[in-house]
Design a protein around this motif. Structure first.
Motif, PDB file in Angstrom:
ATOM      1  N   ALA A 194       1.506   8.744   9.372  1.00 49.19           N
ATOM      2  CA  ALA A 194       2.746   8.692  10.152  1.00 49.19           C
ATOM      3  C   ALA A 194       3.603   7.536   9.658  1.00 49.19           C
ATOM      4  CB  ALA A 194       2.427   8.517  11.636  1.00 49.19           C
ATOM      5  N   LEU A 195       2.943   6.454   9.254  1.00 48.92           N
ATOM      6  CA  LEU A 195       3.670   5.278   8.774  1.00 48.92           C
ATOM      7  C   LEU A 195       4.110   5.437   7.312  1.00 48.92           C
ATOM      8  CD1 LEU A 195       1.434   2.584  10.429  1.00 48.92           C
ATOM      9  CD2 LEU A 195       3.913   2.669  10.655  1.00 48.92           C
ATOM     10  N   TYR A 196       3.187   5.955   6.492  1.00 49.31           N
ATOM     11  CA  TYR A 196       3.503   6.115   5.065  1.00 49.31           C
ATOM     12  C   TYR A 196       4.126   7.489   4.847  1.00 49.31           C
ATOM     13  CZ  TYR A 196       1.318   1.760   3.727  1.00 49.31           C
ATOM     14  OH  TYR A 196       1.045   0.429   3.581  1.00 49.31           O
ATOM     15  N   TRP A 197       5.353   7.640   5.357  1.00 50.18           N
ATOM     16  CA  TRP A 197       5.987   8.950   5.328  1.00 50.18           C
ATOM     17  C   TRP A 197       6.794   9.213   4.058  1.00 50.18           C
ATOM     18  CZ3 TRP A 197      11.003   7.762   4.712  1.00 50.18           C
ATOM     19  CH2 TRP A 197      11.526   6.631   5.347  1.00 50.18           C
ATOM     20  N   GLU A 198       7.028   8.165   3.259  1.00 50.89           N
ATOM     21  CA  GLU A 198       7.861   8.374   2.065  1.00 50.89           C
ATOM     22  C   GLU A 198       7.244   9.475   1.197  1.00 50.89           C
ATOM     23  OE1 GLU A 198       6.456   5.557   2.858  1.00 50.89           O
ATOM     24  OE2 GLU A 198       7.920   3.927   2.959  1.00 50.89           O
ATOM     25  N   GLY A 199       8.040  10.381   0.762  1.00 53.13           N
ATOM     26  CA  GLY A 199       7.554  11.430  -0.138  1.00 53.13           C
ATOM     27  C   GLY A 199       6.995  12.656   0.561  1.00 53.13           C
ATOM     28  N   HIS A 200       6.843  12.597   1.893  1.00 50.31           N
ATOM     29  CA  HIS A 200       6.275  13.775   2.572  1.00 50.31           C
ATOM     30  C   HIS A 200       7.119  15.036   2.320  1.00 50.31           C
ATOM     31  CE1 HIS A 200       3.240  11.469   4.407  1.00 50.31           C
ATOM     32  NE2 HIS A 200       3.604  11.472   5.673  1.00 50.31           N
TER      33      HIS A 200
ATOM     34  N   GLU B 260       8.191 -10.631   3.824  1.00 54.68           N
ATOM     35  CA  GLU B 260       8.845 -10.257   2.559  1.00 54.68           C
ATOM     36  C   GLU B 260       9.428  -8.850   2.633  1.00 54.68           C
ATOM     37  OE1 GLU B 260       5.837 -10.560  -0.425  1.00 54.68           O
ATOM     38  OE2 GLU B 260       5.519 -12.704  -0.035  1.00 54.68           O
ATOM     39  N   ASN B 261       8.791  -7.967   3.419  1.00 53.88           N
ATOM     40  CA  ASN B 261       9.229  -6.573   3.470  1.00 53.88           C
ATOM     41  C   ASN B 261      10.224  -6.277   4.579  1.00 53.88           C
ATOM     42  OD1 ASN B 261       7.726  -4.556   1.524  1.00 53.88           O
ATOM     43  ND2 ASN B 261       6.328  -6.239   1.976  1.00 53.88           N
ATOM     44  N   CYS B 262      10.492  -7.257   5.450  1.00 53.12           N
ATOM     45  CA  CYS B 262      11.482  -7.054   6.515  1.00 53.12           C
ATOM     46  C   CYS B 262      12.847  -7.504   5.994  1.00 53.12           C
ATOM     47  CB  CYS B 262      11.099  -7.873   7.751  1.00 53.12           C
ATOM     48  SG  CYS B 262      12.356  -7.796   9.050  1.00 53.12           S
TER      49      CYS B 262
ATOM     50  N   VAL C  23       2.698  -2.476   6.134  1.00 51.16           N
ATOM     51  CA  VAL C  23       2.354  -3.197   4.895  1.00 51.16           C
ATOM     52  C   VAL C  23       1.280  -4.250   5.107  1.00 51.16           C
ATOM     53  CG1 VAL C  23       4.623  -2.842   3.851  1.00 51.16           C
ATOM     54  CG2 VAL C  23       4.203  -4.896   5.242  1.00 51.16           C
ATOM     55  N   CYS C  24       0.921  -4.547   6.342  1.00 55.01           N
ATOM     56  CA  CYS C  24      -0.060  -5.610   6.609  1.00 55.01           C
ATOM     57  C   CYS C  24      -1.399  -5.254   5.954  1.00 55.01           C
ATOM     58  CB  CYS C  24      -0.224  -5.784   8.115  1.00 55.01           C
ATOM     59  SG  CYS C  24      -1.463  -7.024   8.531  1.00 55.01           S
ATOM     60  N   PRO C  25      -1.979  -6.163   5.173  1.00 52.73           N
ATOM     61  CA  PRO C  25      -3.238  -5.826   4.480  1.00 52.73           C
ATOM     62  C   PRO C  25      -4.468  -5.823   5.370  1.00 52.73           C
ATOM     63  CG  PRO C  25      -2.535  -8.056   3.907  1.00 52.73           C
ATOM     64  CD  PRO C  25      -1.440  -7.470   4.759  1.00 52.73           C
TER      65      PRO C  25
ATOM     66  N   ARG D  95      -1.414   2.416  -0.864  1.00 53.31           N
ATOM     67  CA  ARG D  95      -0.004   2.147  -1.155  1.00 53.31           C
ATOM     68  C   ARG D  95       0.454   0.813  -0.590  1.00 53.31           C
ATOM     69  NH1 ARG D  95       2.018   7.699   1.072  1.00 53.31           N
ATOM     70  NH2 ARG D  95       4.132   7.009   0.618  1.00 53.31           N
ATOM     71  N   CYS D  96      -0.473   0.062   0.037  1.00 51.45           N
ATOM     72  CA  CYS D  96      -0.133  -1.284   0.507  1.00 51.45           C
ATOM     73  C   CYS D  96       0.219  -2.123  -0.714  1.00 51.45           C
ATOM     74  CB  CYS D  96      -1.318  -1.884   1.237  1.00 51.45           C
ATOM     75  SG  CYS D  96      -1.042  -3.576   1.739  1.00 51.45           S
ATOM     76  N   LYS D  97       1.223  -3.006  -0.536  1.00 52.25           N
ATOM     77  CA  LYS D  97       1.728  -3.747  -1.696  1.00 52.25           C
ATOM     78  C   LYS D  97       0.675  -4.666  -2.319  1.00 52.25           C
ATOM     79  CE  LYS D  97       5.238  -7.177  -2.423  1.00 52.25           C
ATOM     80  NZ  LYS D  97       6.169  -7.982  -1.679  1.00 52.25           N
TER      81      LYS D  97
END
Ligand code: SF4
Ligand code: SF4
Length: 264
Positions: free
Chosen positions: A58-64, A203-205, A249-251, A258-260
């Motif tokens: 649900a969070l990693y929706w890019e590319g769906h 960094e990602n905000c 993105v939190c590790p 796909r986490c940075k």
């Protein structure tokens, strides 16, 4: 006390809770005036806080929708963030939390203990519009994040969310304030947020989160080291399609490759 605590915890876990914790009301001493559990329920003795984890996908929706023949490319991000993520990662999760809160409150009242809860979020645009004209800070009437920390479920992170060992910050919470005396869980004893050496969330905000000037970098953060400008968050997340990026993105407890950055 043990029997009822076990029953409440088991019911919540069987009905959708990923995590359950309990705090005694004394842990809320020092809460903002008018927002202590006993300000709402005079004889309150415990606060039960429970969380529902978010689906990684649900969070990693890019590319769906990258191969979609139905949704034009120029509308894909908007459809995914403002429909798919909002529903599967926010509205449905909050609805489940609120349903559980109502049902466990009814269970406790059936045993003779007055109980109450607040909706997990101000939610829809209509309610948000109503609230922002009446509550200048737009703060929740009862802080679910503070309740989660006081119930031993996690630590505040630099992203101004609660970071749990099991799910990182990818979890939403609601709480029931009750007259029942239940067995509290211990506070978390060690840091969960990786701190300034990580800072991936910051960094990602695109600019809605800032650190408080007075936080102790080495302490376990039972109070938040950061603050979020809600107006900026609403504006920026619409423009940058970053709704939820500060949690995804939190590790900590990260399942997505796909986490940075990988966990140290
Ligand atoms: S949703 Fe976007 S703008 Fe808001 S705090 Fe998270 S990353 Fe920042
Ligand atoms: S991304 Fe790093 S700094 Fe931010 S909350 Fe997670 S562990 Fe803490």
């Amino acid at each position: 006390m043990e029997t009822l605590t076990g029953e409440v915890t088991a019911w919540l876990k069987a009905n959708g809770a990923s995590l359950v914790g309990i705090a005694s009301v004394e842990r809320f001493d020092g809460a903002p005036k008018g927002h202590h559990p006993r300000d709402f329920l005079h004889e309150a003795r415990s606060v039960v806080t429970f969380g529902v984890a978010l689906l990684q996908q649900a969070l990693y929706w890019e590319g769906h929708l990258a191969n979609s023949e139905l949704v034009p490319p120029e509308h894909q991000k908007e459809v995914l963030q403002n429909y798919f993520y909002r529903q599967t990662g926010y509205v449905m999760v909050n609805n489940l939390l609120d349903t559980m809160a109502l049902r466990i409150s009814n269970l406790l009242e059936s045993r003779g203990y007055l109980s109450l809860f607040f909706p997990a979020t101000y939610g829809t645009k209509a309610i948000w519009g109503f609230i922002k004209e009446r509550i200048p800070s737009k703060s929740g009437l009862f802080s679910q994040r503070h309740a989660a920390v006081k119930a031993g479920l996690g630590e505040f992170g630099l992203n101004n969310m609660v970071v749990t060992p099991e799910y990182g910050p990818r979890i939403r919470f609601n709480s029931v304030i009750t007259e029942a005396e239940l067995t509290p869980n211990p506070l978390i004893g060690e840091k969960v947020c990786l701190g300034e050496g990580c800072s991936i969330c910051l960094e990602n905000c695109p600019g809605a989160i800032s650190l408080r000037p007075d936080f102790d970098p080495g302490a376990v953060w039972y109070d938040t080291p950061a603050q979020t400008d809600l107006d900026a968050c609403i504006r920026l997340s619409g423009a940058h399609y970053c709704l939820g990026r500060c949690i995804k993105v939190c590790p900590v407890a990260q399942k997505s490759s796909r986490c940075k950055r990988a966990l140290p």
